[in-house]
Design a protein around this motif. Sequence first.
Motif, PDB file in Angstrom:
ATOM      1  N   THR A 175       1.616 -14.536   0.655  1.00  0.00           N
ATOM      2  CA  THR A 175       2.944 -14.816   0.049  1.00  0.00           C
ATOM      3  C   THR A 175       2.435 -15.436  -1.072  1.00  0.00           C
ATOM      4  O   THR A 175       2.893 -15.136  -2.477  1.00  0.00           O
ATOM      5  CB  THR A 175       3.884 -15.320   1.014  1.00  0.00           C
ATOM      6  OG1 THR A 175       4.139 -14.484   2.032  1.00  0.00           O
ATOM      7  CG2 THR A 175       5.264 -15.271   0.033  1.00  0.00           C
ATOM      8  N   GLU A 176       1.722 -16.747  -0.972  1.00  0.00           N
ATOM      9  CA  GLU A 176       1.372 -17.572  -2.338  1.00  0.00           C
ATOM     10  C   GLU A 176       0.706 -16.811  -3.172  1.00  0.00           C
ATOM     11  O   GLU A 176       0.671 -16.910  -4.618  1.00  0.00           O
ATOM     12  CB  GLU A 176       0.891 -18.747  -1.641  1.00  0.00           C
ATOM     13  CG  GLU A 176       0.688 -19.756  -2.577  1.00  0.00           C
ATOM     14  CD  GLU A 176      -0.017 -20.960  -2.161  1.00  0.00           C
ATOM     15  OE1 GLU A 176      -0.578 -21.687  -3.026  1.00  0.00           O
ATOM     16  OE2 GLU A 176       0.020 -21.330  -1.067  1.00  0.00           O
ATOM     17  N   GLU A 228       2.942 -14.206  -4.970  1.00  0.00           N
ATOM     18  CA  GLU A 228       3.556 -14.641  -5.823  1.00  0.00           C
ATOM     19  C   GLU A 228       3.080 -15.037  -7.180  1.00  0.00           C
ATOM     20  O   GLU A 228       3.653 -15.002  -8.366  1.00  0.00           O
ATOM     21  CB  GLU A 228       4.547 -15.674  -5.153  1.00  0.00           C
ATOM     22  CG  GLU A 228       5.219 -15.355  -4.256  1.00  0.00           C
ATOM     23  CD  GLU A 228       6.000 -16.579  -3.646  1.00  0.00           C
ATOM     24  OE1 GLU A 228       5.627 -17.822  -3.722  1.00  0.00           O
ATOM     25  OE2 GLU A 228       7.195 -16.237  -2.538  1.00  0.00           O
ATOM     26  N   LYS A 229       1.855 -15.961  -6.902  1.00  0.00           N
ATOM     27  CA  LYS A 229       1.167 -16.207  -8.192  1.00  0.00           C
ATOM     28  C   LYS A 229       0.603 -15.166  -9.006  1.00  0.00           C
ATOM     29  O   LYS A 229       0.809 -15.063 -10.122  1.00  0.00           O
ATOM     30  CB  LYS A 229      -0.042 -17.196  -7.783  1.00  0.00           C
ATOM     31  CG  LYS A 229       0.640 -18.458  -7.300  1.00  0.00           C
ATOM     32  CD  LYS A 229      -0.756 -19.457  -7.093  1.00  0.00           C
ATOM     33  CE  LYS A 229      -0.097 -20.841  -6.445  1.00  0.00           C
ATOM     34  NZ  LYS A 229      -1.197 -21.863  -6.172  1.00  0.00           N
ATOM     35  N   THR A 268       1.942 -12.153  -8.962  1.00  0.00           N
ATOM     36  CA  THR A 268       2.989 -11.490  -9.906  1.00  0.00           C
ATOM     37  C   THR A 268       3.354 -12.134 -11.068  1.00  0.00           C
ATOM     38  O   THR A 268       3.984 -11.640 -11.801  1.00  0.00           O
ATOM     39  CB  THR A 268       4.017 -11.259  -8.758  1.00  0.00           C
ATOM     40  OG1 THR A 268       3.583 -10.365  -7.728  1.00  0.00           O
ATOM     41  CG2 THR A 268       5.289 -10.588  -9.411  1.00  0.00           C
ATOM     42  N   ALA A 269       3.533 -13.419 -10.742  1.00  0.00           N
ATOM     43  CA  ALA A 269       4.046 -14.398 -11.838  1.00  0.00           C
ATOM     44  C   ALA A 269       3.056 -14.045 -13.304  1.00  0.00           C
ATOM     45  O   ALA A 269       3.714 -13.723 -14.322  1.00  0.00           O
ATOM     46  CB  ALA A 269       4.225 -15.878 -11.768  1.00  0.00           C
TER      47      ALA A 269
END
Length: 145
Positions: free
Chosen positions: A31-32, A35-36, A38-39
């Motif tokens: 997940t981490e 998320e990074k 995707t950002a």
Amino acid sequence: MIPKQFRIHLVLIIACIFMVVYPILNETPDTEKAEKATAVAMEFLQLIDAEKYVESWQMAAGLMKEKVAEKDWVEKLTNARTLSGEVLERAEKSTTYSPSAQDSPEGEYISLIFDSKYQRAESVSEYVTVMLEDGHWKVAGYFIQ
């Protein structure tokens, strides 16, 4: 007690399930990381949407910069956006993780696919590959189909 022939079948079924499910789970980034990545991909796409093509090239990974010169990058994106118009909608479709990418060194790669809609192109897939470079996620590839 389960008869021997059924135990063998049970073991084979479990082995087959494992062979199918394990690669799928292995392709899912934690997940981490997702998320990074995707950002970073979204920041990159926002620069492109704002026609800041030079800035998008500058924030890219060295791998991408080696393959595409800044001048060519700006020219190709300018032509693509002239044909397609402005982006109207963009939704993330999928995210996959891989320790390798085609014609690229071993490392950590996260590939994102976005379903997008443009003024003059209603069904577009945008592929953004993000790689871990020097401890930071950076865009290593961007393709429109």
